[in-house]
Design an enzyme around this catalytic site. Sequence first.
Site, short mmCIF file in Angstrom:
data_model
loop_
_atom_site.label_atom_id
_atom_site.label_comp_id
_atom_site.label_asym_id
_atom_site.label_seq_id
_atom_site.Cartn_x
_atom_site.Cartn_y
_atom_site.Cartn_z
N ASN A 140 -9.48 0.69 7.59
CA ASN A 140 -9.14 0.35 9.17
C ASN A 140 -8.14 2.15 9.30
OD1 ASN A 140 -11.13 -1.38 10.06
ND2 ASN A 140 -10.20 -2.85 10.08
N GLU A 150 -4.22 -3.53 11.11
CA GLU A 150 -3.35 -4.40 11.67
C GLU A 150 -2.32 -4.50 10.35
OE1 GLU A 150 -5.48 -8.15 11.92
OE2 GLU A 150 -6.46 -7.31 13.73
N VAL A 151 -2.49 -4.24 9.45
CA VAL A 151 -1.25 -4.37 8.48
C VAL A 151 -0.84 -2.98 7.78
CG1 VAL A 151 -0.78 -5.13 5.90
CG2 VAL A 151 -2.20 -6.87 7.60
N HIS A 156 -5.47 -0.56 3.04
CA HIS A 156 -5.92 -1.51 2.32
C HIS A 156 -7.53 -1.17 2.78
CE1 HIS A 156 -5.16 -3.00 6.21
NE2 HIS A 156 -5.95 -3.38 5.69
#
Length: 118
Positions: free
Chosen positions: A91, A99-100, A104
């Site tokens: 994402n 979100e983070v 990743h």
Amino acid sequence: MTYDKNNIFAKILRGEIPCKKIYESKYVLAFYDINPQKKIHALVIPKGEYIDLEHFNQNASDVEIIEFSKGISEVAKKLKISGNGYRVLSNIGIDGGQEVPHLHYHVFGGEKIGKMVS
Ligand code: AMP
């Protein structure tokens, strides 16, 4: 956008909070997602301070890029999902639903993953 050193994955990399480690190399860390969406749900992150794939591709060294990509295969091998297949997803930013803010890849496997985008 500047890298937020207090994001949760930065804290994991500094050992300030724990993770269930799957694989680690000089450039990459992989661990289980705390809130698995599939039977197997791993996260693969570069150790360098990169916000997302765009930031990474613009700023990372060739060796970091190569090792990050290879890290996914190492994780799939370790989790024994290479044979049956798996899904990799990253994402990016607001529209991507990230979100983070530390790059990743999600690695989903262990069962049929189903619809590509919901
Ligand atoms: P994203 O929405 O792509 O940024 O995904 C962030 C992922 O990080 C989510 O799937 C979360 O469940 C996962 N996550 C958040 N905190 C932790 C943590 N402490 N350990 C492992 N996974 C986490």
